[in-house]
Enzyme design. Structure first.
Site, mmCIF file in Angstrom:
data_model
loop_
_atom_site.group_PDB
_atom_site.id
_atom_site.type_symbol
_atom_site.label_atom_id
_atom_site.label_comp_id
_atom_site.label_asym_id
_atom_site.label_seq_id
_atom_site.Cartn_x
_atom_site.Cartn_y
_atom_site.Cartn_z
ATOM 1 N N PHE A 28 35.544 44.844 34.445
ATOM 2 C CA PHE A 28 36.535 44.761 33.566
ATOM 3 C C PHE A 28 36.294 44.390 32.027
ATOM 4 O O PHE A 28 37.194 44.802 31.207
ATOM 5 C CB PHE A 28 37.509 43.371 34.056
ATOM 6 C CG PHE A 28 36.755 42.313 33.735
ATOM 7 C CD1 PHE A 28 37.016 41.546 32.317
ATOM 8 C CD2 PHE A 28 36.098 41.577 34.767
ATOM 9 C CE1 PHE A 28 36.483 40.307 32.199
ATOM 10 C CE2 PHE A 28 35.469 40.272 34.390
ATOM 11 C CZ PHE A 28 35.680 39.573 33.181
ATOM 12 N N CYS A 38 27.739 40.985 29.853
ATOM 13 C CA CYS A 38 26.520 40.683 30.437
ATOM 14 C C CYS A 38 25.329 40.359 29.667
ATOM 15 O O CYS A 38 24.318 39.926 29.806
ATOM 16 C CB CYS A 38 26.281 41.651 31.437
ATOM 17 S SG CYS A 38 25.643 43.388 30.869
ATOM 18 N N GLU A 43 25.553 31.981 35.668
ATOM 19 C CA GLU A 43 26.231 32.831 34.542
ATOM 20 C C GLU A 43 27.588 32.180 34.502
ATOM 21 O O GLU A 43 28.466 32.136 35.479
ATOM 22 C CB GLU A 43 26.325 34.236 34.791
ATOM 23 C CG GLU A 43 26.807 34.905 33.700
ATOM 24 C CD GLU A 43 26.882 36.450 34.058
ATOM 25 O OE1 GLU A 43 26.801 37.347 33.184
ATOM 26 O OE2 GLU A 43 27.027 36.889 35.374
ATOM 27 N N LYS A 54 35.658 54.185 40.520
ATOM 28 C CA LYS A 54 36.574 52.972 40.895
ATOM 29 C C LYS A 54 36.635 52.093 39.853
ATOM 30 O O LYS A 54 35.745 51.223 39.851
ATOM 31 C CB LYS A 54 35.873 52.629 42.219
ATOM 32 C CG LYS A 54 37.243 51.841 43.217
ATOM 33 C CD LYS A 54 37.891 50.717 42.641
ATOM 34 C CE LYS A 54 37.077 49.467 42.544
ATOM 35 N NZ LYS A 54 37.715 48.359 41.855
ATOM 36 N N GLU A 101 40.252 46.975 38.938
ATOM 37 C CA GLU A 101 41.719 46.930 39.099
ATOM 38 C C GLU A 101 42.372 45.880 38.080
ATOM 39 O O GLU A 101 43.732 45.922 37.732
ATOM 40 C CB GLU A 101 42.054 46.111 40.500
ATOM 41 C CG GLU A 101 41.587 44.839 40.907
ATOM 42 C CD GLU A 101 40.199 44.649 41.441
ATOM 43 O OE1 GLU A 101 39.863 43.912 42.070
ATOM 44 O OE2 GLU A 101 39.533 45.916 41.049
ATOM 45 N N SER A 108 28.979 41.393 39.058
ATOM 46 C CA SER A 108 28.496 40.248 39.279
ATOM 47 C C SER A 108 27.194 40.260 39.942
ATOM 48 O O SER A 108 27.349 41.337 40.746
ATOM 49 C CB SER A 108 29.178 39.200 39.731
ATOM 50 O OG SER A 108 29.639 39.545 41.237
#
Length: 506
Positions: free
Chosen positions: A155, A287, A389, A179, A182, A232
Site C-alpha cells: 500500500f 521500507c 519494524e 495484485k 486492496e 512485511s
C-alpha cells in the site's frame, strides 16, 4: 475535513476491460485523511483469479513474438501517458494513501525511472554468440520471456513499486498480473487504462484485486511462472516458501529496520534535517525509512537529541489538501492503533519520550488516521520498539560508544534493508561500508535507495530469493536463457558415429 464524494464500487482489469467482481466480497478503501470509506474493492475468488491467469496465458504468445523494438515502443507511449496524466495520478495517490502532494509527485518520478529502464529492454535482453566452438558448430544464447508472471504490491507506494515490479516484465515480453494492495487499488486501475491507451494488447496487463484467496491462487497455479512481492517480512517469507514449493521463480522483499549512524565529526544540524525527512516522510511508511538514529558518544547524542527535539516539535501533520503539511496519516485505523501501542510498549520498557506524537491535537480530534512524530531516546536492543519494524512515525535513538559498537549492533539485527552513516572521515566511512552487512548503504545520504537503473535489495530477513527490484537484474529475473548449438552440413561433410563425450577438439 468534509467530503461528499459517493462511495465507488471498483472492478478488476482483465482482458483489456474493467470487469466486475463476482465473489460478493468487498474490502473498504479509505481516505486516510478523513477516515471515510471512498470505495469498495472486490476481493477475487480463486476461480476468478484462475480465469484471469488463463486470459493472460492466451494473450502471451502474440506479445512474446512481437519484436523487442515494438514492445519498447508501447512502453514509451505508456511513459508519455504517465507524464501527461501526472496531476490526476497525484490526486488519486493522495486520496487513497494519504501522502502529501509533493511526496506523491516524488513517487511518480521514481516510478518513471523504472519505465525508462524498461524502454531499454532491447539492450538488456541481448544474447551472446560464438563462432566455431568446435566441429564448425556455432553456439549462441538468447533470452526469452517466462510467460505469465505476477506482482503483489504494498500500500505504501501505489505506483512506484508496482511499476518497478512490472515495467521490465512487460517490456521483455511477459503477460503480467498485478495484485495491488486492496488498500490502494484505484491507482492500479488507473494505470491499467493508460496501458490500454498505449497499445498494450488485451490480456498482457491484468489487475486482480483480492486478499489471501487471490494470492494463494497466484502462488499455486502452474501457469504463473514468477512472483515478485513487496511487503512485511513474515508475508515475504510465506510468499517465497510457498511460491518456491510450487516451482516458481520468486523474489520477495520484506521489512526494514534502517539505521543512521552519526559520527562526532558530522554537522549535527545537517544530520537532523536529513534524519527528519528520512524518518518521518510519508508518515514513516517506507521500507527504507530511517527508524533508528545511532549517535556515537554521549556528547554527540545529547547535542543531536536537543536539535531534533526542536525541529520535530515544529513539524506539521495534516491532510494533503492543506498547505505546508510535512506528512499525512498512516494508512488505516489498525495501523494507527499499532503505532500507538508500540509507543506505549516502549514507555513501559523504560524509553525516554523526547517528542510525543500522541499529544498532537489532530491525533486526538480528527477522524483521520493521524499519528504525530514521536522520538524515543535511551532505546536499547531487546526492547520491542527496537527489534520490531514500526510502520509509522515512532523513531528511536540508540546511543553507542564507538563506530565498532554501532556496526556490531546493526549487523546483529535480522532485518538488513538500508543503513547510512554521517561523517566527514573517509576512513570511518570506508570501514563502515566494508564491514556493514546490509543490502543498501549510504554515506551522508539520508535514504540510500538506488535510482531505477541500479539493483535494489536488502539482506537477511529483508529479502527472500535472489532477484532484485529496480535495475538491470529485472531483465534477468523475467527471462529465461536458452542456449543453442547449431551446425549446417555441407556437401563435403563426413557423417560418422562417435561415442565419446562431445568436445571442442575438432
Amino acid at each position: 475535513m468534509e467530503t461528499t464524494q459517493a462511495v465507488k464500487v471498483l472492478t478488476h482489469f482483465i482482458g483489456g476491460e474493467m470487469v466486475e467482481g463476482k465473489s460478493n466480497r468487498f474490502g473498504d478503501v479509505y481516505n486516510p485523511s478523513t477516515g471515510e470509506v471512498i470505495a469498495k474493492v472486490p476481493l477475487a475468488t480463486a476461480e476468478e483469479t484462475s480465469q484471469a491467469i488463463e486470459t493472460a496465458q492466451k494473450a502471451f504468445p502474440k506479445w512474446r513474438d512481437l519484436s523487442v523494438g515494438k514492445r519498447a515502443d508501447v512502453v514509451m507511449k505508456f511513459r508519455n501517458l504517465l507524464t501527461e496524466n501526472q496531476e490526476q495520478l497525484t490526486q488519486i495517490i493522495c486520496e487513497e494513501s494519504g501522502k502529501t502532494i509533493d511526496d506523491a509527485k516524488g513517487e511518480i518520478t521514481r516510478a518513471l525511472e523504472s519505465v525508462d529502464l524498461a524502454i531499454g529492454a532491447p539492450h538488456l535482453v541481448k544474447g551472446e554468440y560464438s563462432v566455431n566452438v568446435g566441429g564448425q558448430i556455432n553456439s549462441y544464447s538468447a533470452k526469452y520471456p517466462l510467460g505469465v508472471v505476477a506482482a503483489i504490491s504494498p500500500f505504501n507506494f501505489p505506483i512506484m513499486v508496482p511499476l518497478a515490479q512490472t515495467s521490465m516484465a512487460v517490456a521483455v515480453g511477459n503477460a503480467v498480473i498485478l495484485k495491488a494492495s486492496e488498500k490502494v487499488p484505484m491507482t492500479a486501475l488507473f494505470i491499467s487504462e493508460l496501458w490500454k491507451k498505449a497499445g498494450l494488447p488485451d490480456g498482457i496487463w491484468t489487475v486482480i484485486n483480492g486478499d489471501k484467496d487471490a494470492v494463494n491462487e497466484l502462488l499455486e497455479n502452474p501457469k504463473v511462472q514468477a512472483i515478485s512481492f513487496v511487503g512485511s517480512t513474515p508475508v515475504a517469507q510465506y510468499i517465497y516458501e510457498t511460491g518456491s514449493k510450487y516451482g516458481k521463480r520468486v523474489n520477495a522483499f520484506g521489512g526494514g529496520k534502517n539505521n543512521m549512524v552519526v559520527m562526532p565529526d558530522a554537522d549535527l544540524t545537517q544530520v537532523a534535517d536529513a534524519f527528519i525527512g528520512a524518518a518521518y516522510g510519508a508518515a514513516s511508511q517506507r521500507c527504507m525509512a530511517i527508524s533508528t538514529i545511532i549517535p556515537v558518544g554521549e556528547e554527540t547524542a545529547d547535542k543531536l537529541v536537543a536539535i531534533l527535539k526542536e525541529k520535530i516539535n515544529a513539524l506539521k501533520v495534516g491532510s494533503y489538501t492543506e498547505t505546508d503539511t510535512d506528512f499525512g496519516p498512516v494508512i488505516s485505523q489498525q495501523s494507527k492503533d499499532a503505532v500507538l501501542n508500540a509507543i506505549a510498549r516502549g514507555v513501559d520498557e523504560g524509553v525516554e519520550v523526547v517528542c510525543d506524537g500522541r499529544e498532537f491535537d489532530i491525533v486526538k480530534q480528527s477522524k483521520g488516521f493521524f499519528v504525530g512524530p514521536t522520538l524515543l531516546d535511551k532505546v536499547k536492543p531487546g526492547m520491542d520498539i527496537y527489534e520490531q519494524e514500526v510502520f509509522g512515525p515512532a523513531r528511536n535513538v540508540v546511543r553507542v560508544r564507538s563506530l565498532e559498537e554501532a556496526i556490531d549492533l546493526i549487523n546483529q539485527h535480522e532485518l538488513a534493508n538500508g543503513v547510512t552513516i554521517y561523517t566527514n572521515d573517509g576512513a570511518a566511512a570506508r570501514k563502515f561500508t566494508t564491514e556493514i552487512d546490509v543490502g543498501m548503504v549510504g554515506v551522508n545520504v539520508p535514504i540510500p535507495i538506488p535510482v531505477g537503473y541500479h539493483n535494489f535489495a536488502g539482506f537477511k530477513g529483508s529479502r527472500f530469493g535472489e532477484g532484485h527490484m529496480f535495475g538491470p537484474d529485472q531483465a534477468r529475473f523475467y527471462t529465461k536463457t536458452k542456449t543453442v548449438s547449431e551446425r549446417w552440413p555441407t556437401a563435403t561433410t563426413v557423417s560418422t558415429s562417435t561415442f565419446a563425450f562431445p568436445s571442442n577438439n575438432e
